[in-house]
Every structure is written in structure tokens, then in C-alpha cells.
Scaffold this motif. Sequence first.
Motif, PDB file in Angstrom:
ATOM      1  N   ALA A 286     -11.423 -30.689  -7.221  1.00 22.54           N
ATOM      2  CA  ALA A 286     -11.268 -32.130  -7.407  1.00 22.54           C
ATOM      3  C   ALA A 286     -12.222 -32.675  -8.460  1.00 22.54           C
ATOM      4  CB  ALA A 286     -11.478 -32.858  -6.080  1.00 22.54           C
ATOM      5  N   ASP A 287     -13.418 -32.113  -8.556  1.00 19.44           N
ATOM      6  CA  ASP A 287     -14.399 -32.569  -9.538  1.00 19.44           C
ATOM      7  C   ASP A 287     -14.082 -32.077 -10.950  1.00 19.44           C
ATOM      8  OD1 ASP A 287     -15.799 -33.887  -7.588  1.00 19.44           O
ATOM      9  OD2 ASP A 287     -17.318 -32.329  -7.333  1.00 19.44           O
ATOM     10  N   SER A 288     -13.378 -30.955 -11.058  1.00 17.22           N
ATOM     11  CA  SER A 288     -13.178 -30.317 -12.354  1.00 17.22           C
ATOM     12  C   SER A 288     -11.883 -30.704 -13.041  1.00 17.22           C
ATOM     13  CB  SER A 288     -13.206 -28.784 -12.198  1.00 17.22           C
ATOM     14  OG  SER A 288     -14.436 -28.336 -11.674  1.00 17.22           O
TER      15      SER A 288
ATOM     16  N   ILE B 279      -2.567 -30.811 -23.676  1.00 13.56           N
ATOM     17  CA  ILE B 279      -3.653 -29.990 -23.131  1.00 13.56           C
ATOM     18  C   ILE B 279      -4.940 -30.798 -23.040  1.00 13.56           C
ATOM     19  CG2 ILE B 279      -5.134 -27.989 -23.582  1.00 13.56           C
ATOM     20  CD1 ILE B 279      -2.681 -26.590 -24.759  1.00 13.56           C
ATOM     21  N   ALA B 280      -5.226 -31.556 -24.098  1.00 18.68           N
ATOM     22  CA  ALA B 280      -6.448 -32.365 -24.113  1.00 18.68           C
ATOM     23  C   ALA B 280      -6.425 -33.434 -23.032  1.00 18.68           C
ATOM     24  CB  ALA B 280      -6.633 -33.008 -25.483  1.00 18.68           C
ATOM     25  N   GLU B 281      -5.269 -34.042 -22.800  1.00 21.02           N
ATOM     26  CA  GLU B 281      -5.180 -35.148 -21.852  1.00 21.02           C
ATOM     27  C   GLU B 281      -5.130 -34.683 -20.406  1.00 21.02           C
ATOM     28  OE1 GLU B 281      -1.762 -37.383 -23.027  1.00 21.02           O
ATOM     29  OE2 GLU B 281      -2.801 -38.428 -24.660  1.00 21.02           O
ATOM     30  N   TRP B 282      -4.538 -33.503 -20.159  1.00 26.15           N
ATOM     31  CA  TRP B 282      -4.240 -33.141 -18.769  1.00 26.15           C
ATOM     32  C   TRP B 282      -4.778 -31.784 -18.319  1.00 26.15           C
ATOM     33  CZ3 TRP B 282      -2.570 -37.198 -16.267  1.00 26.15           C
ATOM     34  CH2 TRP B 282      -1.830 -38.170 -16.949  1.00 26.15           C
ATOM     35  N   LYS B 283      -5.075 -30.874 -19.239  1.00 29.06           N
ATOM     36  CA  LYS B 283      -5.284 -29.492 -18.840  1.00 29.06           C
ATOM     37  C   LYS B 283      -6.688 -28.943 -19.085  1.00 29.06           C
ATOM     38  CE  LYS B 283      -1.083 -28.843 -17.386  1.00 29.06           C
ATOM     39  NZ  LYS B 283      -0.818 -28.548 -15.957  1.00 29.06           N
ATOM     40  N   ILE B 284      -7.617 -29.792 -19.482  1.00 30.38           N
ATOM     41  CA  ILE B 284      -8.978 -29.313 -19.720  1.00 30.38           C
ATOM     42  C   ILE B 284      -9.804 -29.465 -18.448  1.00 30.38           C
ATOM     43  CG2 ILE B 284     -11.123 -29.728 -20.969  1.00 30.38           C
ATOM     44  CD1 ILE B 284      -9.013 -28.302 -22.597  1.00 30.38           C
ATOM     45  N   SER B 285     -10.343 -28.346 -17.964  1.00 28.42           N
ATOM     46  CA  SER B 285     -11.182 -28.358 -16.772  1.00 28.42           C
ATOM     47  C   SER B 285     -12.627 -28.627 -17.166  1.00 28.42           C
ATOM     48  CB  SER B 285     -11.096 -27.007 -16.048  1.00 28.42           C
ATOM     49  OG  SER B 285      -9.754 -26.651 -15.806  1.00 28.42           O
ATOM     50  N   LYS B 286     -13.287 -29.479 -16.411  1.00 23.15           N
ATOM     51  CA  LYS B 286     -14.677 -29.815 -16.707  1.00 23.15           C
ATOM     52  C   LYS B 286     -15.559 -28.575 -16.595  1.00 23.15           C
ATOM     53  CE  LYS B 286     -18.381 -32.989 -15.345  1.00 23.15           C
ATOM     54  NZ  LYS B 286     -18.783 -34.039 -14.399  1.00 23.15           N
ATOM     55  N   GLY B 287     -16.256 -28.263 -17.698  1.00 24.06           N
ATOM     56  CA  GLY B 287     -17.192 -27.157 -17.681  1.00 24.06           C
ATOM     57  C   GLY B 287     -16.585 -25.782 -17.866  1.00 24.06           C
ATOM     58  N   ARG B 288     -15.274 -25.704 -18.194  1.00 24.48           N
ATOM     59  CA  ARG B 288     -14.626 -24.406 -18.346  1.00 24.48           C
ATOM     60  C   ARG B 288     -13.890 -24.336 -19.680  1.00 24.48           C
ATOM     61  NH1 ARG B 288     -12.720 -21.715 -12.891  1.00 24.48           N
ATOM     62  NH2 ARG B 288     -14.258 -22.567 -11.432  1.00 24.48           N
ATOM     63  N   LYS B 289     -13.761 -23.114 -20.208  1.00 26.23           N
ATOM     64  CA  LYS B 289     -13.003 -22.909 -21.423  1.00 26.23           C
ATOM     65  C   LYS B 289     -11.545 -22.637 -21.072  1.00 26.23           C
ATOM     66  CE  LYS B 289     -16.808 -20.989 -24.186  1.00 26.23           C
ATOM     67  NZ  LYS B 289     -17.248 -19.833 -25.004  1.00 26.23           N
ATOM     68  N   ARG B 290     -10.645 -23.019 -21.988  1.00 26.01           N
ATOM     69  CA  ARG B 290      -9.234 -22.722 -21.834  1.00 26.01           C
ATOM     70  C   ARG B 290      -8.800 -21.813 -22.970  1.00 26.01           C
ATOM     71  NH1 ARG B 290      -6.556 -24.894 -17.535  1.00 26.01           N
ATOM     72  NH2 ARG B 290      -5.640 -22.854 -17.955  1.00 26.01           N
ATOM     73  N   THR B 291      -8.117 -20.743 -22.631  1.00 23.29           N
ATOM     74  CA  THR B 291      -7.571 -19.843 -23.631  1.00 23.29           C
ATOM     75  C   THR B 291      -6.085 -20.115 -23.765  1.00 23.29           C
ATOM     76  OG1 THR B 291      -9.193 -18.125 -23.096  1.00 23.29           O
ATOM     77  CG2 THR B 291      -7.236 -17.437 -24.301  1.00 23.29           C
ATOM     78  N   VAL B 292      -5.617 -20.307 -25.002  1.00 20.54           N
ATOM     79  CA  VAL B 292      -4.208 -20.625 -25.235  1.00 20.54           C
ATOM     80  C   VAL B 292      -3.617 -19.629 -26.221  1.00 20.54           C
ATOM     81  CG1 VAL B 292      -4.625 -23.067 -24.825  1.00 20.54           C
ATOM     82  CG2 VAL B 292      -4.629 -22.200 -27.163  1.00 20.54           C
ATOM     83  N   THR B 293      -2.294 -19.496 -26.158  1.00 19.50           N
ATOM     84  CA  THR B 293      -1.564 -18.701 -27.144  1.00 19.50           C
ATOM     85  C   THR B 293      -0.491 -19.575 -27.753  1.00 19.50           C
ATOM     86  OG1 THR B 293       0.075 -17.905 -25.566  1.00 19.50           O
ATOM     87  CG2 THR B 293      -1.926 -16.593 -25.818  1.00 19.50           C
ATOM     88  N   GLU B 294      -0.108 -19.250 -28.968  1.00 21.72           N
ATOM     89  CA  GLU B 294       0.984 -19.979 -29.596  1.00 21.72           C
ATOM     90  C   GLU B 294       2.286 -19.650 -28.877  1.00 21.72           C
ATOM     91  OE1 GLU B 294       0.526 -20.898 -34.141  1.00 21.72           O
ATOM     92  OE2 GLU B 294       0.115 -18.786 -33.779  1.00 21.72           O
ATOM     93  N   GLY B 295       3.174 -20.628 -28.817  1.00 15.94           N
ATOM     94  CA  GLY B 295       4.406 -20.453 -28.064  1.00 15.94           C
ATOM     95  C   GLY B 295       5.321 -19.382 -28.604  1.00 15.94           C
TER      96      GLY B 295
END
Length: 228
Positions: free
Chosen positions: A95-97, A180-196
Motif C-alpha cells: 500500500a505504501d509503495s 508507466i510513469a503515472e501508474w506503474k512506478i513503485s516507490k523505491g524500486r526499479k522497473r525493467t521494461v522491454t519494447e513491445g
Amino acid sequence: MATTLHEFTQVLDPKMFPRVLQIQSGIYCQGKSCVYEMFGRECSLSTGDLLKVIDITITRFTAQTSMTLNLVLYVSGLFKLLADSQPYRSIQEIADSLKISSHRLSQPVFLSGSEIQLAQGVIREGDSFRITTVTHELNGGRVQCELLHREPKFCFSLSFSQQGHFTECQDNQFYTLKEIAEWKISKGRKRTVTEGNKSCKERVGELPSPGPRTSTSYNTTSFQSKKI
């Protein structure tokens, strides 16, 4: 206590808006003076000015691949998120992240790594569930959940104090960087993405977010504020 805007974003809880800041000795971001835009014009901020910060948004990512890339949010193309392998140890941490709401992009799905006994039934080890809403209460809060791949439909709630081993499930949807910026970024964690249009083994980059577990923030953020 005086702090930089960078340090402020590292520990900020968005639920605590609005926040009032006073300029102590100008604004500096990575060694450069900052300006703010108000009614279409740029103005400098003076020492002693008060600002009411009402929102913070990500405006750019710095992606880490074999090279460093600066990505604006309006880069064309769709991207797929790779599941975060680092488990959450409690519902409070989730909930915090994460940004959780009724919006379809903010209802994360998790795999339970342990059995959870509830009054409504049992969440078995290996069951996956979707968090649909979050409710904050005086003594903590609760999340409303929906168990996946089980008939009949099974809905339940978990308190923030619920301990466990909760791992993010792989999301096979495609998103724009703005989403991704608006909805999928977790606080304090990195996100790894691939091109579609590439396989999941071909990494585009890792998108870190501000937070206490990130030693360096690679995001550029903008403040929505009012001078008071």
C-alpha cells in the motif's frame, strides 16, 4: 530542517499533500538553478518564498542499458513491464509503495508465497489475487482483493498488518511510458521494461523511482505548486 528538492522527493508520501515549503537558499537540482513556470512565464524563486506543493509528476526517465538514455514520457512506442522479483513482506509495504485505485491501470496482481487463513476462506500458497481498492483507517487500513482463477468468484480483504511473501505477477499488457510513469512506478524500486516489438530478453532499460531504497534517483520530476 533544510533539504534539497531531490531529497524531498525521496521521502515524500503523496498522501500527505499539500505540503508547504520555504525556500532557504534558492533551488538547485543536480547543481543547476531551477525556475518554475506560472501562467506561461518562467520566474525565479527567491529565498524566503513559500510554496504549497500540491502534486509531483515524473517528466523524464533515465534508462540504464549498455548505455544511458534519457527518455521523455512522449517517446513513441509501447513497452512491457517485467515482473519485480523482489517480494513484498506485508500488505502495508504494498500500500505504501504502489498507486492503488479503481483505475484499471492501478490494480496490481500478486502471487502469495504462503497460505493465508481468512474468515471467508483460505488463500493457498501459489494463489494469485488482484488488489482493487485500498481503504485507510485510523488503526492502519485494508485492501480489497479478488482471487483469480477460482470459481465461484472469491473476494476478500487483507489488513495492512498482514505479513506474507507477495510477489508481483507478470503483466502481459503493453503501456506507453506516460502510463508507466503515472501508474506503474513503485516507490523505491526499479522497473525493467522491454519494447513491445522485441523479446523479453532484449532489455530497453531499468527505470528507477524515487524512494528510500534507491541511492540515486534517475527520474526528473516537476512540481505543481502555488506560491503563497
